[in-house]
Design a protein around this motif. Structure first.
Motif, PDB file in Angstrom:
ATOM      1  N   ALA A  61       0.929  -1.285   0.006  1.00 27.16           N
ATOM      2  CA  ALA A  61      -0.036  -0.102  -0.126  1.00 27.16           C
ATOM      3  C   ALA A  61       0.866   1.278  -0.019  1.00 27.16           C
ATOM      4  N   ASP A  62       1.975   1.296   0.832  1.00 25.36           N
ATOM      5  CA  ASP A  62       2.886   2.536   0.617  1.00 25.36           C
ATOM      6  C   ASP A  62       3.619   2.654  -0.627  1.00 25.36           C
ATOM      7  N   ILE A  63       4.003   1.445  -1.366  1.00 30.22           N
ATOM      8  CA  ILE A  63       4.596   1.671  -2.585  1.00 30.22           C
ATOM      9  C   ILE A  63       3.538   2.354  -3.714  1.00 30.22           C
ATOM     10  N   ASP A  64       2.406   1.636  -3.292  1.00 31.08           N
ATOM     11  CA  ASP A  64       1.082   1.984  -4.384  1.00 31.08           C
ATOM     12  C   ASP A  64       0.871   3.519  -4.021  1.00 31.08           C
ATOM     13  N   VAL A  65       0.783   3.966  -3.090  1.00 33.90           N
ATOM     14  CA  VAL A  65       0.579   5.418  -2.713  1.00 33.90           C
ATOM     15  C   VAL A  65       1.765   6.405  -3.546  1.00 33.90           C
ATOM     16  N   GLN A  66       2.854   5.808  -3.294  1.00 33.82           N
ATOM     17  CA  GLN A  66       4.263   6.575  -3.941  1.00 33.82           C
ATOM     18  C   GLN A  66       4.172   6.519  -5.536  1.00 33.82           C
ATOM     19  N   LEU A  67       3.704   5.294  -5.760  1.00 33.21           N
ATOM     20  CA  LEU A  67       3.756   5.278  -7.304  1.00 33.21           C
ATOM     21  C   LEU A  67       2.397   6.168  -8.034  1.00 33.21           C
ATOM     22  N   LYS A  68       1.429   6.381  -7.500  1.00 32.32           N
ATOM     23  CA  LYS A  68       0.449   7.023  -7.748  1.00 32.32           C
ATOM     24  C   LYS A  68       0.576   8.565  -7.603  1.00 32.32           C
ATOM     25  N   ARG A  69       1.451   8.818  -6.404  1.00 24.69           N
ATOM     26  CA  ARG A  69       1.907  10.228  -6.531  1.00 24.69           C
ATOM     27  C   ARG A  69       2.787  10.582  -7.719  1.00 24.69           C
ATOM     28  N   ARG A  70       3.721   9.582  -8.134  1.00 20.91           N
ATOM     29  CA  ARG A  70       4.533   9.816  -9.103  1.00 20.91           C
ATOM     30  C   ARG A  70       3.749  10.054 -10.461  1.00 20.91           C
ATOM     31  N   ALA A  71       2.657   9.210 -10.661  1.00 18.87           N
ATOM     32  CA  ALA A  71       1.777   9.237 -11.694  1.00 18.87           C
ATOM     33  C   ALA A  71       1.308  10.483 -11.847  1.00 18.87           C
ATOM     34  N   ASN A  72       0.790  10.977 -10.602  1.00 19.75           N
ATOM     35  CA  ASN A  72       0.033  12.536 -10.782  1.00 19.75           C
ATOM     36  C   ASN A  72       1.128  13.404 -11.040  1.00 19.75           C
ATOM     37  N   LEU A  73       2.401  13.448 -10.701  1.00 20.86           N
ATOM     38  CA  LEU A  73       3.267  14.421 -10.735  1.00 20.86           C
ATOM     39  C   LEU A  73       3.687  14.447 -12.511  1.00 20.86           C
ATOM     40  N   VAL A  74       3.791  13.161 -13.114  1.00 26.31           N
ATOM     41  CA  VAL A  74       4.361  13.462 -14.461  1.00 26.31           C
ATOM     42  C   VAL A  74       3.444  14.096 -15.659  1.00 26.31           C
ATOM     43  N   PRO A  75       2.149  13.848 -15.573  1.00 32.42           N
ATOM     44  CA  PRO A  75       1.631  14.921 -16.294  1.00 32.42           C
ATOM     45  C   PRO A  75       1.585  16.579 -16.151  1.00 32.42           C
ATOM     46  N   GLN A  76       2.060  16.890 -14.855  1.00 34.48           N
ATOM     47  CA  GLN A  76       2.391  18.145 -14.555  1.00 34.48           C
ATOM     48  C   GLN A  76       3.851  18.568 -14.992  1.00 34.48           C
ATOM     49  N   LEU A  77       4.771  17.451 -14.833  1.00 35.61           N
ATOM     50  CA  LEU A  77       6.082  17.791 -15.397  1.00 35.61           C
ATOM     51  C   LEU A  77       6.029  18.018 -16.965  1.00 35.61           C
ATOM     52  N   VAL A  78       5.251  17.217 -17.644  1.00 38.69           N
ATOM     53  CA  VAL A  78       5.293  16.990 -19.084  1.00 38.69           C
ATOM     54  C   VAL A  78       4.638  18.466 -19.585  1.00 38.69           C
ATOM     55  N   ALA A  79       3.674  18.961 -18.553  1.00 39.15           N
ATOM     56  CA  ALA A  79       3.102  20.326 -19.135  1.00 39.15           C
ATOM     57  C   ALA A  79       3.808  21.409 -19.004  1.00 39.15           C
ATOM     58  N   SER A  80       4.626  21.220 -18.069  1.00 40.76           N
ATOM     59  CA  SER A  80       5.545  22.276 -17.784  1.00 40.76           C
ATOM     60  C   SER A  80       6.767  22.262 -18.996  1.00 40.76           C
ATOM     61  N   VAL A  81       7.107  21.397 -19.542  1.00 45.95           N
ATOM     62  CA  VAL A  81       8.199  21.174 -20.489  1.00 45.95           C
ATOM     63  C   VAL A  81       7.476  21.411 -21.940  1.00 45.95           C
ATOM     64  N   GLN A 122       7.135  15.973 -28.903  1.00 42.48           N
ATOM     65  CA  GLN A 122       5.824  15.412 -29.054  1.00 42.48           C
ATOM     66  C   GLN A 122       5.855  13.833 -28.874  1.00 42.48           C
ATOM     67  N   GLN A 123       6.676  13.160 -29.372  1.00 43.59           N
ATOM     68  CA  GLN A 123       6.983  11.646 -29.436  1.00 43.59           C
ATOM     69  C   GLN A 123       7.201  11.338 -28.157  1.00 43.59           C
ATOM     70  N   LEU A 124       8.110  12.185 -27.312  1.00 46.30           N
ATOM     71  CA  LEU A 124       8.525  11.598 -26.003  1.00 46.30           C
ATOM     72  C   LEU A 124       7.318  11.889 -25.161  1.00 46.30           C
ATOM     73  N   PHE A 125       6.673  12.957 -25.336  1.00 47.27           N
ATOM     74  CA  PHE A 125       5.372  13.088 -24.373  1.00 47.27           C
ATOM     75  C   PHE A 125       4.208  12.122 -24.602  1.00 47.27           C
ATOM     76  N   GLU A 126       4.059  11.507 -25.941  1.00 46.66           N
ATOM     77  CA  GLU A 126       3.231  10.541 -26.203  1.00 46.66           C
ATOM     78  C   GLU A 126       3.513   9.273 -25.624  1.00 46.66           C
ATOM     79  N   ARG A 127       4.937   8.997 -25.696  1.00 43.90           N
ATOM     80  CA  ARG A 127       5.517   7.825 -24.822  1.00 43.90           C
ATOM     81  C   ARG A 127       5.341   7.725 -23.469  1.00 43.90           C
ATOM     82  N   ILE A 128       5.447   8.800 -22.753  1.00 41.13           N
ATOM     83  CA  ILE A 128       5.188   9.057 -21.514  1.00 41.13           C
ATOM     84  C   ILE A 128       3.703   8.759 -21.004  1.00 41.13           C
TER      85      ILE A 128
END
Length: 183
Positions: free
Chosen positions: A33-53, A61-67
């Motif tokens: 459950a602890d791992i899952d929480v952190q993985l979900k947190r990372r999954a939520n950070l990734v779109p924000q990071l993508v949007a900022s870049v 664009q290909q990198l964004f689609e791959r992510i």
């Protein structure tokens, strides 16, 4: 009288073993459950990071689609530890590439929002590693108990099974460096 005492001793030992197995299984579930929480947190950070870049690196664009694809695969893997580990490893590669691409843009590197997201990603990666260590330690204890005699008799009778470790390939879990100097 001796038979009754022996029966009580065996029953007490069986209860002790059963309760220890239950405790260890709970630690494994808690660790996951602890791992899952952190993985979900990372999954939520990734779109924000993508949007900022994305605004700075339109040609990536290909990198964004791959992510996006790898993130969807990681979320879809669910609680299967082996599939989830492979999917998270696959997601780590393009995310590391994204951070490397961001290093090429001085204005982006100076962005307070980007730096904050990058720092949160690093912290999350560290938390994932700590949670993974805890989980794998709990799995080791449970698996040892399930496979050891006489625990194996109680484990088999009550459906306790060995648990899978959560593995992320070492080369792929490299945390991207964070440079806090905006220069």
């Amino acid at each position: 009288m001796l038979i009754i005492a022996l029966f009580i001793a065996v029953g007490g030992a069986a209860a002790f073993i059963y309760n220890r197995l239950v405790q260890r299984r709970q630690l494994v579930e808690n660790g996951w459950a602890d791992i899952d929480v952190q993985l979900k947190r990372r999954a939520n950070l990734v779109p924000q990071l993508v949007a900022s870049v994305q605004g700075y690196a339109l040609h990536e664009q290909q990198l964004f689609e791959r992510i996006a694809e790898k993130r969807a695969n990681a979320l879809a893997a669910g609680d299967d530890k082996q599939q989830r580990g492979a999917a998270e490893t696959a997601l780590s590669r393009p995310v590391a590439r994204l951070v490397a691409v961001a290093e090429e843009y001085p204005d982006l590197k100076a962005s307070e929002n980007f730096l904050k997201l990058q720092q949160e990603l690093v912290e999350t990666e560290e938390k994932i590693e700590m949670a993974r260590r805890f989980y794998n330690g709990a799995v080791r204890k449970l698996n040892t108990s399930v496979q050891s005699f006489p625990n194996s008799i109680i484990a088999g009778a009550f459906g306790f099974v060995i648990a899978a470790y959560f593995e992320i390939t070492t080369a792929d879990k490299m945390v991207p460096p964070v440079r806090l100097d905006a220069a």
